[in-house]
Design a protein around this motif. Structure first.
Motif, PDB file in Angstrom:
ATOM      1  N   UNK A  66       0.853  -1.073   0.095  1.00  0.00           N
ATOM      2  CA  UNK A  66       0.188  -0.465   0.361  1.00  0.00           C
ATOM      3  C   UNK A  66       1.525   1.030  -0.117  1.00  0.00           C
ATOM      4  N   UNK A  67       0.907   2.071  -0.950  1.00  0.00           N
ATOM      5  CA  UNK A  67       1.561   2.998  -1.119  1.00  0.00           C
ATOM      6  C   UNK A  67       0.609   4.891  -1.199  1.00  0.00           C
ATOM      7  N   UNK A  68       0.605   5.747  -1.157  1.00  0.00           N
ATOM      8  CA  UNK A  68      -0.050   6.895  -0.711  1.00  0.00           C
ATOM      9  C   UNK A  68      -0.937   6.982  -0.247  1.00  0.00           C
ATOM     10  N   UNK A  69      -0.815   6.349   1.561  1.00  0.00           N
ATOM     11  CA  UNK A  69      -1.721   6.384   1.880  1.00  0.00           C
ATOM     12  C   UNK A  69      -2.711   7.376   2.575  1.00  0.00           C
ATOM     13  N   UNK A  70      -3.658   7.235   2.364  1.00  0.00           N
ATOM     14  CA  UNK A  70      -5.107   8.615   2.906  1.00  0.00           C
ATOM     15  C   UNK A  70      -5.153   8.054   4.171  1.00  0.00           C
ATOM     16  N   UNK A  71      -6.083   9.073   4.440  1.00  0.00           N
ATOM     17  CA  UNK A  71      -6.832   8.284   5.876  1.00  0.00           C
ATOM     18  C   UNK A  71      -8.410   8.004   5.812  1.00  0.00           C
ATOM     19  N   UNK A  72      -8.828   8.085   4.882  1.00  0.00           N
ATOM     20  CA  UNK A  72      -9.567   7.135   4.364  1.00  0.00           C
ATOM     21  C   UNK A  72      -8.946   5.912   3.716  1.00  0.00           C
ATOM     22  N   UNK A  73      -8.375   5.221   3.918  1.00  0.00           N
ATOM     23  CA  UNK A  73      -7.778   4.348   4.059  1.00  0.00           C
ATOM     24  C   UNK A  73      -7.540   3.088   4.848  1.00  0.00           C
ATOM     25  N   UNK A  74      -7.668   4.020   6.183  1.00  0.00           N
ATOM     26  CA  UNK A  74      -7.756   3.444   7.576  1.00  0.00           C
ATOM     27  C   UNK A  74      -9.273   2.054   7.878  1.00  0.00           C
ATOM     28  N   UNK A  75      -9.387   0.861   7.944  1.00  0.00           N
ATOM     29  CA  UNK A  75     -10.018  -0.083   8.123  1.00  0.00           C
ATOM     30  C   UNK A  75      -8.974  -0.999   8.316  1.00  0.00           C
ATOM     31  N   UNK A  76      -9.845  -2.608   8.739  1.00  0.00           N
ATOM     32  CA  UNK A  76      -8.990  -3.784   9.714  1.00  0.00           C
ATOM     33  C   UNK A  76      -9.176  -4.147   7.953  1.00  0.00           C
ATOM     34  N   UNK A  77      -8.198  -4.729   7.185  1.00  0.00           N
ATOM     35  CA  UNK A  77      -7.893  -4.967   6.333  1.00  0.00           C
ATOM     36  C   UNK A  77      -7.846  -7.064   6.993  1.00  0.00           C
TER      37      UNK A  77
END
Length: 119
Positions: free
Chosen positions: A83-94
């Motif tokens: 995961x690159x260029x992560x954004x706050x909206x990528x916050x989650x349980x994966x």
């Protein structure tokens, strides 16, 4: 007993990178598609990306295309999510997943790993 065990989650600043790993055990997953889903607080679980058993074909959701990469190592029975260029909206349980065809046919789930992206 089939197990999918994720690792590599954590806290990262926006714009940063993380790599998740999913180690599979208990059966041979060489004929299965493997991939990743995620679930943010208060939202439904959503598909992120997947890779075919050969590792030759990948498919991603529009929200991560160009930023995330799914790959697998058949010898290690492991799938990765870079995961690159992560954004706050990528916050989650994966969640790692394996099945005959993702995202519609999931046979096995991992327990999940938390990814938090701070702004």
């Amino acid at each position: 007993q089939v197990q999918l065990v994720e690792s590599g989650g954590g806290l990262v600043q926006a714009g940063g990178s993380l790599r998740l790993s999913c180690a599979a055990s208990g059966r041979t997953f060489s004929s299965y598609t493997m991939g990743w889903f995620r679930q943010a607080p208060g939202k439904e679980r959503e598909f992120v990306g997947r890779v075919t058993w050969s590792g030759s074909t990948t498919y991603y959701s529009d929200s991560v295309k160009g930023r995330f990469t799914v790959s697998r190592d058949l010898a290690k029975n492991t799938v990765y999510l870079q995961m690159n260029s992560l954004k706050p909206e990528d916050t989650a349980v994966y969640y790692c997943a394996a099945g005959p065809s993702l995202p519609t046919q999931v046979g096995y789930w991992g327990q999940g790993t938390q990814v938090t992206v701070s702004s």
